[in-house]
Design a protein around this motif. Structure first.
Motif, PDB file in Angstrom:
ATOM      1  N   MET A 197       0.870  -1.265   0.033  1.00  0.00           N
ATOM      2  CA  MET A 197       0.194   0.196   0.190  1.00  0.00           C
ATOM      3  C   MET A 197       0.943   1.371  -0.079  1.00  0.00           C
ATOM      4  SD  MET A 197      -2.819   1.107   2.905  1.00  0.00           S
ATOM      5  CE  MET A 197      -4.281   0.868   2.116  1.00  0.00           C
ATOM      6  N   ALA A 198       0.581   2.336  -0.895  1.00  0.00           N
ATOM      7  CA  ALA A 198       1.503   3.303  -0.971  1.00  0.00           C
ATOM      8  C   ALA A 198       1.066   4.452   0.032  1.00  0.00           C
ATOM      9  CB  ALA A 198       1.198   4.090  -2.298  1.00  0.00           C
ATOM     10  N   GLU A 199       1.864   5.069   0.541  1.00  0.00           N
ATOM     11  CA  GLU A 199       1.662   6.195   1.318  1.00  0.00           C
ATOM     12  C   GLU A 199       0.883   7.440   0.710  1.00  0.00           C
ATOM     13  OE1 GLU A 199       5.289   6.184   4.270  1.00  0.00           O
ATOM     14  OE2 GLU A 199       5.776   7.160   2.455  1.00  0.00           O
ATOM     15  N   PHE A 200       0.150   8.101   1.517  1.00  0.00           N
ATOM     16  CA  PHE A 200      -0.511   9.249   1.509  1.00  0.00           C
ATOM     17  C   PHE A 200       0.099  10.642   1.583  1.00  0.00           C
ATOM     18  CE2 PHE A 200      -3.480   5.914   2.211  1.00  0.00           C
ATOM     19  CZ  PHE A 200      -4.636   5.970   1.363  1.00  0.00           C
ATOM     20  N   THR A 201       0.055  11.423   0.674  1.00  0.00           N
ATOM     21  CA  THR A 201       0.635  12.948   0.779  1.00  0.00           C
ATOM     22  C   THR A 201      -0.500  13.964   0.421  1.00  0.00           C
ATOM     23  OG1 THR A 201       1.554  12.714  -1.608  1.00  0.00           O
ATOM     24  CG2 THR A 201       3.056  12.285   0.505  1.00  0.00           C
ATOM     25  N   TRP A 202      -0.292  15.199   0.842  1.00  0.00           N
ATOM     26  CA  TRP A 202      -1.071  16.162   0.132  1.00  0.00           C
ATOM     27  C   TRP A 202      -0.032  17.162  -0.741  1.00  0.00           C
ATOM     28  CZ3 TRP A 202      -6.112  16.444   1.001  1.00  0.00           C
ATOM     29  CH2 TRP A 202      -6.543  15.851   2.075  1.00  0.00           C
ATOM     30  N   THR A 203      -0.452  17.429  -1.775  1.00  0.00           N
ATOM     31  CA  THR A 203       0.055  18.360  -2.598  1.00  0.00           C
ATOM     32  C   THR A 203      -0.761  19.858  -2.529  1.00  0.00           C
ATOM     33  OG1 THR A 203       1.039  16.615  -4.123  1.00  0.00           O
ATOM     34  CG2 THR A 203       1.049  19.103  -5.004  1.00  0.00           C
ATOM     35  N   LEU A 204      -0.099  21.043  -1.962  1.00  0.00           N
ATOM     36  CA  LEU A 204      -0.486  22.218  -1.984  1.00  0.00           C
ATOM     37  C   LEU A 204      -0.346  22.997  -3.460  1.00  0.00           C
ATOM     38  CD1 LEU A 204      -1.779  24.492  -0.264  1.00  0.00           C
ATOM     39  CD2 LEU A 204       0.653  25.115   0.112  1.00  0.00           C
ATOM     40  N   GLN A 205      -1.433  23.573  -3.916  1.00  0.00           N
ATOM     41  CA  GLN A 205      -1.530  24.216  -5.211  1.00  0.00           C
ATOM     42  C   GLN A 205      -2.142  25.571  -5.119  1.00  0.00           C
ATOM     43  OE1 GLN A 205      -4.165  21.859  -7.600  1.00  0.00           O
ATOM     44  NE2 GLN A 205      -2.458  20.526  -8.578  1.00  0.00           N
ATOM     45  N   ASP A 206      -1.625  26.597  -5.705  1.00  0.00           N
ATOM     46  CA  ASP A 206      -1.880  28.058  -5.965  1.00  0.00           C
ATOM     47  C   ASP A 206      -3.476  27.961  -6.800  1.00  0.00           C
ATOM     48  OD1 ASP A 206      -1.220  28.038  -8.627  1.00  0.00           O
ATOM     49  OD2 ASP A 206       0.589  29.231  -8.269  1.00  0.00           O
ATOM     50  N   ASP A 207      -3.859  29.362  -6.926  1.00  0.00           N
ATOM     51  CA  ASP A 207      -5.113  29.521  -7.692  1.00  0.00           C
ATOM     52  C   ASP A 207      -5.156  29.012  -9.199  1.00  0.00           C
ATOM     53  OD1 ASP A 207      -3.530  31.548  -8.493  1.00  0.00           O
ATOM     54  OD2 ASP A 207      -5.102  33.132  -7.925  1.00  0.00           O
ATOM     55  N   SER A 208      -3.765  28.833  -9.536  1.00  0.00           N
ATOM     56  CA  SER A 208      -3.594  28.480 -10.859  1.00  0.00           C
ATOM     57  C   SER A 208      -3.483  27.159 -11.183  1.00  0.00           C
ATOM     58  CB  SER A 208      -2.604  29.477 -11.723  1.00  0.00           C
ATOM     59  OG  SER A 208      -1.445  28.956 -11.182  1.00  0.00           O
ATOM     60  N   GLY A 209      -3.583  26.273 -10.067  1.00  0.00           N
ATOM     61  CA  GLY A 209      -3.101  24.839 -10.105  1.00  0.00           C
ATOM     62  C   GLY A 209      -1.671  24.408 -10.035  1.00  0.00           C
ATOM     63  N   ARG A 210      -0.790  25.397 -10.049  1.00  0.00           N
ATOM     64  CA  ARG A 210       0.709  24.962  -9.856  1.00  0.00           C
ATOM     65  C   ARG A 210       0.990  24.636  -8.395  1.00  0.00           C
ATOM     66  NH1 ARG A 210       5.414  28.344  -8.369  1.00  0.00           N
ATOM     67  NH2 ARG A 210       3.656  30.108  -7.806  1.00  0.00           N
ATOM     68  N   ASP A 211       1.696  23.493  -8.442  1.00  0.00           N
ATOM     69  CA  ASP A 211       2.145  22.809  -7.124  1.00  0.00           C
ATOM     70  C   ASP A 211       3.259  23.711  -6.517  1.00  0.00           C
ATOM     71  OD1 ASP A 211       0.771  20.685  -8.159  1.00  0.00           O
ATOM     72  OD2 ASP A 211       2.432  19.520  -8.231  1.00  0.00           O
ATOM     73  N   LEU A 212       2.741  24.059  -5.187  1.00  0.00           N
ATOM     74  CA  LEU A 212       3.814  24.589  -4.173  1.00  0.00           C
ATOM     75  C   LEU A 212       4.703  23.914  -3.459  1.00  0.00           C
ATOM     76  CD1 LEU A 212       1.067  27.368  -3.216  1.00  0.00           C
ATOM     77  CD2 LEU A 212       2.726  27.588  -4.881  1.00  0.00           C
ATOM     78  N   ARG A 213       4.207  23.091  -2.855  1.00  0.00           N
ATOM     79  CA  ARG A 213       5.013  21.935  -2.102  1.00  0.00           C
ATOM     80  C   ARG A 213       4.081  20.820  -1.701  1.00  0.00           C
ATOM     81  NH1 ARG A 213       4.343  21.708   3.336  1.00  0.00           N
ATOM     82  NH2 ARG A 213       2.846  23.231   4.505  1.00  0.00           N
ATOM     83  N   THR A 214       4.880  19.712  -1.151  1.00  0.00           N
ATOM     84  CA  THR A 214       4.243  18.399  -0.754  1.00  0.00           C
ATOM     85  C   THR A 214       4.397  18.234   0.647  1.00  0.00           C
ATOM     86  OG1 THR A 214       4.399  17.763  -2.942  1.00  0.00           O
ATOM     87  CG2 THR A 214       4.061  15.909  -1.147  1.00  0.00           C
ATOM     88  N   SER A 215       3.262  17.676   1.124  1.00  0.00           N
ATOM     89  CA  SER A 215       3.411  17.293   2.663  1.00  0.00           C
ATOM     90  C   SER A 215       4.187  16.035   3.097  1.00  0.00           C
ATOM     91  CB  SER A 215       2.000  17.295   3.297  1.00  0.00           C
ATOM     92  OG  SER A 215       1.508  15.828   2.695  1.00  0.00           O
ATOM     93  N   GLU A 216       4.557  15.984   4.209  1.00  0.00           N
ATOM     94  CA  GLU A 216       5.024  14.646   4.787  1.00  0.00           C
ATOM     95  C   GLU A 216       4.083  13.429   4.449  1.00  0.00           C
ATOM     96  OE1 GLU A 216       4.254  13.980   9.122  1.00  0.00           O
ATOM     97  OE2 GLU A 216       3.949  15.951   9.007  1.00  0.00           O
ATOM     98  N   ALA A 217       4.798  12.252   4.184  1.00  0.00           N
ATOM     99  CA  ALA A 217       4.154  11.045   3.917  1.00  0.00           C
ATOM    100  C   ALA A 217       3.250  10.561   5.124  1.00  0.00           C
ATOM    101  CB  ALA A 217       5.012  10.157   3.328  1.00  0.00           C
ATOM    102  N   PHE A 218       2.047  10.142   4.869  1.00  0.00           N
ATOM    103  CA  PHE A 218       1.111   9.368   6.208  1.00  0.00           C
ATOM    104  C   PHE A 218       1.087   7.932   5.550  1.00  0.00           C
ATOM    105  CE2 PHE A 218       0.384  14.021   5.761  1.00  0.00           C
ATOM    106  CZ  PHE A 218       0.494  14.351   7.124  1.00  0.00           C
ATOM    107  N   SER A 219       0.995   6.894   6.641  1.00  0.00           N
ATOM    108  CA  SER A 219       0.662   5.949   6.362  1.00  0.00           C
ATOM    109  C   SER A 219      -0.640   5.386   6.124  1.00  0.00           C
ATOM    110  CB  SER A 219       1.368   4.918   7.523  1.00  0.00           C
ATOM    111  OG  SER A 219       0.392   5.009   8.672  1.00  0.00           O
ATOM    112  N   THR A 220      -1.622   6.186   6.488  1.00  0.00           N
ATOM    113  CA  THR A 220      -3.064   6.130   6.258  1.00  0.00           C
ATOM    114  C   THR A 220      -4.025   7.289   5.746  1.00  0.00           C
ATOM    115  OG1 THR A 220      -3.940   6.544   8.423  1.00  0.00           O
ATOM    116  CG2 THR A 220      -3.278   4.215   8.115  1.00  0.00           C
ATOM    117  N   LYS A 221      -4.778   7.069   5.102  1.00  0.00           N
ATOM    118  CA  LYS A 221      -5.840   8.324   4.693  1.00  0.00           C
ATOM    119  C   LYS A 221      -6.397   8.909   5.925  1.00  0.00           C
ATOM    120  CE  LYS A 221      -9.898   9.148   2.040  1.00  0.00           C
ATOM    121  NZ  LYS A 221     -10.994   8.749   1.435  1.00  0.00           N
TER     122      LYS A 221
END
Length: 65
Positions: free
Chosen positions: A1-25
């Motif tokens: 099972m893959a880890e979960f991460t959040w990708t933060l985007q600006d108002d144009s949909g450009r990626d700003l950064r990714t969070s740490e990895a989490f083992s569960t949703k």
């Protein structure tokens, strides 16, 4: 099972950064519940919850998204 991460985007949909990895949703969603306001203050408009490389869902950080 893959880890979960959040990708933060600006108002144009450009990626700003990714969070740490989490083992569960549930852990990832709990983190977002605590951090969404700070992410918004960073200039984020949207976040993507990813499991590995797959997008689980996209969510707006402000009303109307």
């Amino acid at each position: 099972m893959a880890e979960f991460t959040w990708t933060l985007q600006d108002d144009s949909g450009r990626d700003l950064r990714t969070s740490e990895a989490f083992s569960t949703k549930e852990e990832a969603e709990a983190w977002m519940g605590a951090e969404w306001s700070a992410l918004r203050d960073e200039g984020g408009e949207f976040v993507l919850l990813k499991e590995g490389d797959d997008v689980v869902y996209r969510m707006g950080l402000s009303e109307g998204h």
